[in-house]
Design a protein around this motif. Structure first.
Motif, PDB file in Angstrom:
ATOM      1  N   GLY A 285       0.812  -1.209   0.000  1.00  0.00           N
ATOM      2  CA  GLY A 285       0.000   0.000   0.000  1.00  0.00           C
ATOM      3  C   GLY A 285       0.846   1.258   0.000  1.00  0.00           C
ATOM      4  N   GLU A 286       1.923   1.255   0.783  1.00  0.00           N
ATOM      5  CA  GLU A 286       2.803   2.427   0.836  1.00  0.00           C
ATOM      6  C   GLU A 286       3.499   2.665  -0.500  1.00  0.00           C
ATOM      7  N   LEU A 287       3.842   1.596  -1.207  1.00  0.00           N
ATOM      8  CA  LEU A 287       4.461   1.728  -2.523  1.00  0.00           C
ATOM      9  C   LEU A 287       3.493   2.326  -3.533  1.00  0.00           C
ATOM     10  N   VAL A 288       2.221   1.927  -3.452  1.00  0.00           N
ATOM     11  CA  VAL A 288       1.202   2.503  -4.341  1.00  0.00           C
ATOM     12  C   VAL A 288       1.062   3.993  -4.071  1.00  0.00           C
ATOM     13  N   VAL A 289       0.930   4.358  -2.795  1.00  0.00           N
ATOM     14  CA  VAL A 289       0.719   5.760  -2.420  1.00  0.00           C
ATOM     15  C   VAL A 289       1.932   6.616  -2.794  1.00  0.00           C
ATOM     16  N   CYS A 290       3.130   6.169  -2.425  1.00  0.00           N
ATOM     17  CA  CYS A 290       4.338   6.974  -2.670  1.00  0.00           C
ATOM     18  C   CYS A 290       4.615   7.125  -4.160  1.00  0.00           C
ATOM     19  N   SER A 291       4.475   6.052  -4.920  1.00  0.00           N
ATOM     20  CA  SER A 291       4.727   6.150  -6.360  1.00  0.00           C
ATOM     21  C   SER A 291       3.687   7.034  -7.031  1.00  0.00           C
ATOM     22  N   THR A 292       2.454   7.002  -6.543  1.00  0.00           N
ATOM     23  CA  THR A 292       1.402   7.853  -7.109  1.00  0.00           C
ATOM     24  C   THR A 292       1.695   9.325  -6.838  1.00  0.00           C
ATOM     25  N   LEU A 293       2.115   9.644  -5.617  1.00  0.00           N
ATOM     26  CA  LEU A 293       2.449  11.031  -5.274  1.00  0.00           C
ATOM     27  C   LEU A 293       3.612  11.547  -6.120  1.00  0.00           C
ATOM     28  N   VAL A 294       4.673  10.773  -6.209  1.00  0.00           N
ATOM     29  CA  VAL A 294       5.870  11.209  -6.935  1.00  0.00           C
ATOM     30  C   VAL A 294       5.598  11.317  -8.433  1.00  0.00           C
ATOM     31  N   SER A 295       4.685  10.490  -8.940  1.00  0.00           N
ATOM     32  CA  SER A 295       4.424  10.468 -10.383  1.00  0.00           C
ATOM     33  C   SER A 295       3.836  11.778 -10.899  1.00  0.00           C
ATOM     34  N   VAL A 296       3.223  12.578 -10.029  1.00  0.00           N
ATOM     35  CA  VAL A 296       2.718  13.885 -10.466  1.00  0.00           C
ATOM     36  C   VAL A 296       3.856  14.703 -11.076  1.00  0.00           C
ATOM     37  N   VAL A 297       5.023  14.636 -10.446  1.00  0.00           N
ATOM     38  CA  VAL A 297       6.190  15.376 -10.933  1.00  0.00           C
ATOM     39  C   VAL A 297       6.879  14.646 -12.074  1.00  0.00           C
ATOM     40  N   THR A 298       7.099  13.333 -11.911  1.00  0.00           N
ATOM     41  CA  THR A 298       7.897  12.605 -12.904  1.00  0.00           C
ATOM     42  C   THR A 298       7.186  12.486 -14.256  1.00  0.00           C
ATOM     43  N   ILE A 299       5.867  12.288 -14.253  1.00  0.00           N
ATOM     44  CA  ILE A 299       5.143  12.194 -15.524  1.00  0.00           C
ATOM     45  C   ILE A 299       5.245  13.524 -16.279  1.00  0.00           C
ATOM     46  N   PHE A 300       5.079  14.613 -15.545  1.00  0.00           N
ATOM     47  CA  PHE A 300       5.224  15.931 -16.183  1.00  0.00           C
ATOM     48  C   PHE A 300       6.621  16.094 -16.772  1.00  0.00           C
ATOM     49  N   LEU A 301       7.644  15.725 -16.007  1.00  0.00           N
ATOM     50  CA  LEU A 301       9.017  15.877 -16.488  1.00  0.00           C
ATOM     51  C   LEU A 301       9.291  14.995 -17.705  1.00  0.00           C
ATOM     52  N   TRP A 302       8.731  13.790 -17.719  1.00  0.00           N
ATOM     53  CA  TRP A 302       8.899  12.913 -18.875  1.00  0.00           C
ATOM     54  C   TRP A 302       8.239  13.525 -20.114  1.00  0.00           C
ATOM     55  N   VAL A 303       7.013  13.993 -19.968  1.00  0.00           N
ATOM     56  CA  VAL A 303       6.310  14.574 -21.113  1.00  0.00           C
ATOM     57  C   VAL A 303       7.044  15.825 -21.591  1.00  0.00           C
ATOM     58  N   PHE A 304       7.414  16.679 -20.668  1.00  0.00           N
ATOM     59  CA  PHE A 304       8.101  17.917 -21.039  1.00  0.00           C
ATOM     60  C   PHE A 304       9.449  17.618 -21.708  1.00  0.00           C
ATOM     61  N   GLY A 305      10.207  16.689 -21.128  1.00  0.00           N
ATOM     62  CA  GLY A 305      11.518  16.358 -21.674  1.00  0.00           C
ATOM     63  C   GLY A 305      11.437  15.735 -23.059  1.00  0.00           C
ATOM     64  N   LEU A 306      10.524  14.800 -23.248  1.00  0.00           N
ATOM     65  CA  LEU A 306      10.402  14.139 -24.556  1.00  0.00           C
ATOM     66  C   LEU A 306       9.855  15.093 -25.616  1.00  0.00           C
ATOM     67  N   LYS A 307       8.928  15.975 -25.201  1.00  0.00           N
ATOM     68  CA  LYS A 307       8.426  16.993 -26.135  1.00  0.00           C
ATOM     69  C   LYS A 307       9.546  17.930 -26.554  1.00  0.00           C
ATOM     70  N   SER A 308      10.344  18.373 -25.591  1.00  0.00           N
ATOM     71  CA  SER A 308      11.424  19.311 -25.887  1.00  0.00           C
ATOM     72  C   SER A 308      12.466  18.685 -26.807  1.00  0.00           C
ATOM     73  N   ALA A 309      12.677  17.364 -26.662  1.00  0.00           N
ATOM     74  CA  ALA A 309      13.669  16.658 -27.470  1.00  0.00           C
ATOM     75  C   ALA A 309      13.112  16.222 -28.820  1.00  0.00           C
ATOM     76  N   GLY A 310      11.812  16.455 -29.047  1.00  0.00           N
ATOM     77  CA  GLY A 310      11.200  16.069 -30.300  1.00  0.00           C
ATOM     78  C   GLY A 310      10.986  14.577 -30.444  1.00  0.00           C
ATOM     79  N   LEU A 311      10.900  13.872 -29.298  1.00  0.00           N
ATOM     80  CA  LEU A 311      10.736  12.416 -29.337  1.00  0.00           C
ATOM     81  C   LEU A 311       9.279  11.989 -29.276  1.00  0.00           C
ATOM     82  N   ILE A 312       8.375  12.897 -28.949  1.00  0.00           N
ATOM     83  CA  ILE A 312       6.937  12.598 -28.992  1.00  0.00           C
ATOM     84  C   ILE A 312       6.213  13.796 -29.622  1.00  0.00           C
TER      85      ILE A 312
END
Length: 312
Positions: A285-312
């Motif tokens: 349960g703690e792994l679900v909660v912690c990964s969900t909280l952190v993913s708010v930042v990491t998903i944004f960074l992945w989308v922003f980074g891949l968009k900036s690099a022209g990979l998506i």
């Protein structure tokens, strides 16, 4: 900002379900014993319906799905093999080994892939992501059952293990959904509607119960395994898979769906499965909660980074 809001909108509902469950527990309306019984009910009755419907409602297979499915499943198989070799050397308790392995390789793909892909690629993205859900979710369910059964203890007997896998509620639902899909059987509208509604209710209920069983007293002691697991789940492994997608010449849509397969938080279903199959439910349960909280930042960074690099 648009992509940050997309990530936030995908994650916040999960946090609300968990917080609501925790609030209900704190209010005294639900104790942990009741939450555990409800969790067992969800695992045995609701998850099979969700698995059935995920496959039942799958449409025509898009052309991009073939290579994407091969790379995605091959990546998961290699990852699972590495985790099975490494985690038991670092973690002594069997109840925690299976939980950690499941948390690292198994993503909340079913609830993140479709909205994230549709928001960036539109209807074409929605079709590819939906088809991959039908392929990936049964794979997650079957492998998770095998891994958790293996670490539950006892001697390894292939026949008994396969019986346990095939009679697991999630696998039963997936098999039934696959049969309906392959045979082209359609439910009457009056039946299909409640089935779809039960399916839609499954994850909110599972996360509500997760919130009702959270005990933060163990979180501090578990951080030594949670932090590296979440880092691997949301940063390290997605980085490797993006490199693989570039090496095999994937198109932007394929690459992004692959990203949602490896870079989204730990599947909500991993919590009830762990709790009902001899795993460390608190850690799951703690792994679900912690990964969900952190993913708010990491998903944004992945989308922003891949968009900036022209990979998506």
């Amino acid at each position: 900002m648009e992509h940050f809001l997309t990530a936030v909108n995908a994650v916040i509902p999960f946090l609300i379900y968990i917080t609501f469950g925790y609030g209900v527990k704190v209010s005294g309306l639900m104790d942990e014993a009741f939450a555990r019984r409800l969790n067992k009910l969800i695992f045995q009755a609701f998850f099979p319906v969700m698995m059935f419907y995920n496959l039942y409602q799958t449409g025509e297979t898009p052309a991009q799905t073939g290579r994407l499915a091969v790379v995605g499943i091959a990546g998961e198989v290699v990852l699972i093999a590495l985790l099975l070799a490494i985690v038991p050397r670092l973690v002594k308790e069997n109840s925690r080994r299976g939980v950690l392995i499941q948390a690292i390789y198994r993503s909340n793909f079913v609830l993140f892939a479709v909205p994230l892909t549709e928001s960036i690629f539109g209807p074409s993205g929605l079709t590819v992501a939906s088809m991959m859900v039908a392929i990936v979710v049964p794979f997650y369910g079957a492998t998770a059952v095998i891994i958790l059964e293996h670490f539950r203890g006892g001697s390894f007997q292939l026949g008994k293990l396969m019986i346990k896998v095939l009679t697991n509620p999630m696998i039963v639902g997936a098999i039934a959904g696959g049969c309906f899909l392959l045979l082209g059987i359609r439910l009457p509208a009056c039946v299909e509607k409640p089935v779809s509604q039960f399916s839609a209710a499954t994850t909110p209920l599972a996360l509500f119960v997760l919130g009702g069983t959270l005990q933060f007293s163990s979180l501090k002691s578990n951080l030594r395994v949670i932090i590296p697991a979440v880092f691997m789940k949301l940063v390290l492994i997605p980085t490797v898979m993006i490199a693989v997608s570039i090496a095999v010449g994937m198109e932007p849509l394929e690459r992004f769906v692959l990203l949602t397969m490896f870079a989204t938080p730990t599947a909500a279903a991993s919590f009830p499965m762990a709790q009902n199959m001899g795993g460390d439910g608190k850690l799951a349960g703690e792994l679900v909660v912690c990964s969900t909280l952190v993913s708010v930042v990491t998903i944004f960074l992945w989308v922003f980074g891949l968009k900036s690099a022209g990979l998506i």
